[in-house]
Design a protein around this motif. Structure first.
Motif, PDB file in Angstrom:
ATOM      1  N   ALA A  26       0.856  -1.187   0.000  1.00  0.00           N
ATOM      2  CA  ALA A  26       0.000   0.000   0.000  1.00  0.00           C
ATOM      3  C   ALA A  26       0.892   1.237   0.000  1.00  0.00           C
ATOM      4  O   ALA A  26       1.802   1.370   0.829  1.00  0.00           O
ATOM      5  CB  ALA A  26      -0.893   0.000   1.243  1.00  0.00           C
ATOM      6  N   ALA A  27       0.672   2.119  -0.940  1.00  0.00           N
ATOM      7  CA  ALA A  27       1.506   3.311  -1.070  1.00  0.00           C
ATOM      8  C   ALA A  27       1.285   4.255   0.105  1.00  0.00           C
ATOM      9  O   ALA A  27       0.147   4.475   0.536  1.00  0.00           O
ATOM     10  CB  ALA A  27       1.195   4.030  -2.379  1.00  0.00           C
ATOM     11  N   THR A  65       2.531  10.020   2.752  1.00  0.00           N
ATOM     12  CA  THR A  65       3.511  11.003   3.215  1.00  0.00           C
ATOM     13  C   THR A  65       4.899  10.375   3.229  1.00  0.00           C
ATOM     14  O   THR A  65       5.035   9.139   3.294  1.00  0.00           O
ATOM     15  CB  THR A  65       3.157  11.490   4.630  1.00  0.00           C
ATOM     16  OG1 THR A  65       3.121  10.364   5.519  1.00  0.00           O
ATOM     17  CG2 THR A  65       1.812  12.194   4.638  1.00  0.00           C
ATOM     18  N   PRO A  66       5.959  11.188   3.184  1.00  0.00           N
ATOM     19  CA  PRO A  66       7.319  10.648   3.249  1.00  0.00           C
ATOM     20  C   PRO A  66       7.554   9.895   4.557  1.00  0.00           C
ATOM     21  O   PRO A  66       6.948  10.179   5.586  1.00  0.00           O
ATOM     22  CB  PRO A  66       8.201  11.893   3.153  1.00  0.00           C
ATOM     23  CG  PRO A  66       7.342  12.926   2.512  1.00  0.00           C
ATOM     24  CD  PRO A  66       5.949  12.648   2.973  1.00  0.00           C
ATOM     25  N   MET A  67       8.470   8.931   4.493  1.00  0.00           N
ATOM     26  CA  MET A  67       8.830   8.128   5.665  1.00  0.00           C
ATOM     27  C   MET A  67      10.341   8.273   5.897  1.00  0.00           C
ATOM     28  O   MET A  67      11.113   7.332   5.656  1.00  0.00           O
ATOM     29  CB  MET A  67       8.450   6.665   5.447  1.00  0.00           C
ATOM     30  CG  MET A  67       7.014   6.432   5.012  1.00  0.00           C
ATOM     31  SD  MET A  67       5.837   6.714   6.347  1.00  0.00           S
ATOM     32  CE  MET A  67       6.049   5.205   7.290  1.00  0.00           C
ATOM     33  N   PRO A  68      10.798   9.460   6.343  1.00  0.00           N
ATOM     34  CA  PRO A  68      12.242   9.693   6.446  1.00  0.00           C
ATOM     35  C   PRO A  68      12.861   9.005   7.669  1.00  0.00           C
ATOM     36  O   PRO A  68      12.257   8.937   8.738  1.00  0.00           O
ATOM     37  CB  PRO A  68      12.327  11.216   6.586  1.00  0.00           C
ATOM     38  CG  PRO A  68      11.052  11.590   7.271  1.00  0.00           C
ATOM     39  CD  PRO A  68      10.021  10.628   6.763  1.00  0.00           C
ATOM     40  N   LYS A 119       2.378  -2.725   4.555  1.00  0.00           N
ATOM     41  CA  LYS A 119       1.561  -1.548   4.821  1.00  0.00           C
ATOM     42  C   LYS A 119       2.340  -0.550   5.668  1.00  0.00           C
ATOM     43  O   LYS A 119       2.936  -0.923   6.694  1.00  0.00           O
ATOM     44  CB  LYS A 119       0.275  -1.970   5.541  1.00  0.00           C
ATOM     45  CG  LYS A 119      -0.616  -0.811   5.946  1.00  0.00           C
ATOM     46  CD  LYS A 119      -1.808  -1.326   6.735  1.00  0.00           C
ATOM     47  CE  LYS A 119      -2.678  -0.173   7.228  1.00  0.00           C
ATOM     48  NZ  LYS A 119      -3.802  -0.675   8.062  1.00  0.00           N
ATOM     49  N   PHE A 120       2.334   0.709   5.243  1.00  0.00           N
ATOM     50  CA  PHE A 120       2.968   1.769   6.012  1.00  0.00           C
ATOM     51  C   PHE A 120       1.968   2.313   7.035  1.00  0.00           C
ATOM     52  O   PHE A 120       0.778   2.491   6.730  1.00  0.00           O
ATOM     53  CB  PHE A 120       3.437   2.900   5.090  1.00  0.00           C
ATOM     54  CG  PHE A 120       4.500   2.471   4.116  1.00  0.00           C
ATOM     55  CD1 PHE A 120       5.830   2.414   4.504  1.00  0.00           C
ATOM     56  CD2 PHE A 120       4.166   2.118   2.817  1.00  0.00           C
ATOM     57  CE1 PHE A 120       6.803   2.017   3.606  1.00  0.00           C
ATOM     58  CE2 PHE A 120       5.130   1.725   1.917  1.00  0.00           C
ATOM     59  CZ  PHE A 120       6.459   1.666   2.311  1.00  0.00           C
ATOM     60  N   VAL A 161       6.895   3.282  10.394  1.00  0.00           N
ATOM     61  CA  VAL A 161       6.414   1.943  10.744  1.00  0.00           C
ATOM     62  C   VAL A 161       5.982   1.202   9.490  1.00  0.00           C
ATOM     63  O   VAL A 161       5.272   1.751   8.639  1.00  0.00           O
ATOM     64  CB  VAL A 161       5.240   2.020  11.745  1.00  0.00           C
ATOM     65  CG1 VAL A 161       4.771   0.621  12.129  1.00  0.00           C
ATOM     66  CG2 VAL A 161       5.647   2.814  12.978  1.00  0.00           C
ATOM     67  N   LEU A 162       6.417  -0.067   9.398  1.00  0.00           N
ATOM     68  CA  LEU A 162       6.024  -0.937   8.287  1.00  0.00           C
ATOM     69  C   LEU A 162       5.454  -2.224   8.861  1.00  0.00           C
ATOM     70  O   LEU A 162       6.073  -2.853   9.727  1.00  0.00           O
ATOM     71  CB  LEU A 162       7.229  -1.257   7.400  1.00  0.00           C
ATOM     72  CG  LEU A 162       6.988  -2.273   6.279  1.00  0.00           C
ATOM     73  CD1 LEU A 162       6.050  -1.684   5.227  1.00  0.00           C
ATOM     74  CD2 LEU A 162       8.298  -2.727   5.650  1.00  0.00           C
TER      75      LEU A 162
END
Length: 427
Positions: free
Chosen positions: A310-311, A314-317, A349-350, A358-359
């Motif tokens: 799942a895209a 928001t960015p996941m820095p 899933k993010f 978190v993944l």
């Protein structure tokens, strides 16, 4: 009449330093036994027993029309669990207190404790090491010898006879002796049980280390043997004269690949046993997940498993070593794929979190019990019988080295979800 509150109060003060030594120090191990104390430890034992002896002397216990105190016990403990010099220090402190509190008794007390010191010194020096093997007999013997000597000196001098009492003298004597013996036995019991637990703990730790070492040796041998066996077979084929050039090139390439695989296995084991320095750089978790899916895609397709991601909106820095992070993600995904031998779907899933990126990696496998979950990431535990558990060990180690953690939710027949949480990079 005995005030039992006073008895308990004195006993608690005597036991307090012993418990403190057992909890915070190296224990009340004997200098006269196999285990020697350092001079600093003996000094601490002497200081603790000086304090308890002075307290007992200052707080006598009423008995009939007279009173008695338990200062003899700290004195004996200094010889049994300290050193002869510790006992001398306690005796000197008792005599100084006696000189200040009751000078009329000083001469008698000086003679009595001088004689007691001689008895304890001789017993601890000549027979203490042998007698300490019988941990209960030694304290009782020393208590009876010293108590008998002290009582004999008291009754030998008329001015030191106790005041008239409603109870027979022999009954009071028996009670005081029994109280001293009971306290000494209690102290010996506490010490013996704590020492036994420490010995058992050391044995368990040593056994666990040997067990891990044997499993490591077996796992390394198992992993290395497979590529070496394959390489040896191709080398035997290459030695035949009828093998054509094309096959020689093919076999040679296969030998090189198997040797490279063996080298990678060794490198992975070394990376688990000796973590490498982590070179972090700013990156986006979404990019690492995309690379991991590309790498694990053929493996999943060969086993009939579909990958779904799942895209993230928001960015996941985060700050991480990209190669090691991708390796950890691949290992977790591979574990989920292996949990579905009949095929299924692996979903990534993010999850939004203000402090972490978190993944969640979810499979449709058979699920795991709480016992299995608790053993994930531990040395040499694998869900399948042929694996060594190395991939999940490495995955857990990588996540932890980046300051993150792995949580697992699972239920029988409903699959498992691995939640990988890594610290979010602050702008």
């Amino acid at each position: 009449m005995v005030t039992f509150d006073s008895v308990l109060y004195n006993a608690a003060i005597i036991l307090l330093p012993i418990c403190l030594f057992e909890i915070f120090g190296n224990g009340y191990g004997p200098c006269s036994g196999d285990r020697k104390r350092s001079s600093g430890e003996c000094l601490l034992v002497a200081a603790a027993n000086v304090v308890t002896a002075l307290f007992c002397a200052a707080h006598p216990i009423p008995l009939g029309g007279d009173s008695f105190d338990l200062r003899l016990i700290p004195f004996l403990l200094s010889f049994i669990y300290g050193s002869p010099l510790s006992g001398v220090a306690v005796a000197a402190a008792v005599l100084i207190y006696q000189y200040v509190a009751g000078p009329s008794q000083f001469i008698f007390m000086a003679a009595a404790y001088g004689f007691l010191t001689l008895i304890c010194w001789v017993v601890s020096a000549k027979a203490g090491k042998t007698l300490f093997a019988t941990r209960y007999f030694y304290p009782v013997l020393l208590t009876c010898l010293c108590f008998g000597a002290l009582s004999g000196l008291s009754f030998a001098l008329p001015r030191h006879l106790p005041a008239p009492s409603h109870s027979p003298i022999w009954l009071n004597f028996a009670f005081v002796l029994a109280l001293h013996i009971a306290l000494m036995l209690l102290i010996a019991l506490i010490h013996t049980h704590i020492r036994a637990n420490e010995v058992l703990t050391r044995k368990l730790i040593r056994s666990e280390k040997l067990n891990v070492l044997s499993e490591l040796a077996a796992a390394v041998a198992h992993e290395i043997r497979n590529p070496m066996t394959v390489a040896r077979g191709f080398m035997q084929l290459l030695s035949r004269s009828e093998v054509g050039e094309e096959k020689k090139r093919t076999y040679t390439q296969m030998v090189i690949e198997e040797i490279d695989r063996a080298e990678k296995i060794i490198t992975d084991y070394l990376s688990f046993a000796r973590p490498q320095a982590v070179h972090v750089e700013p990156l986006d978790l979404r990019d690492a997940v995309h690379k991991a899916m590309q790498l694990i895609g053929p493996y999943a397709a060969a086993r009939g498993v579909e990958l779904h991601s799942a895209a993230a909106q928001t960015p996941m820095p985060l700050l991480a070593d990209e190669d090691r992070l991708v390796q950890g993600l691949v290992n977790v995904c591979k574990h989920g794929i292996d949990a579905m031998p009949e095929g299924g779907s692996l979903r990534l899933k993010f999850v939004s979190d203000p402090n972490f990126v978190v993944l969640e990696v979810s499979d449709e496998g058979a699920g795991m019990s709480e016992e299995v979950i608790s053993r994930l990431g531990t040395p040499f535990y694998a869900m399948d019988t042929e694996g060594t558990g190395l991939s999940m060990m490495v995955a857990y180690r990588i996540v932890e080295s980046l300051g993150g953690h792995v949580d697992v939710r699972s239920a029988r027949g409903k699959g498992s979800t691995f939640t990988i949480s890594l610290p979010r990079q602050r702008p």
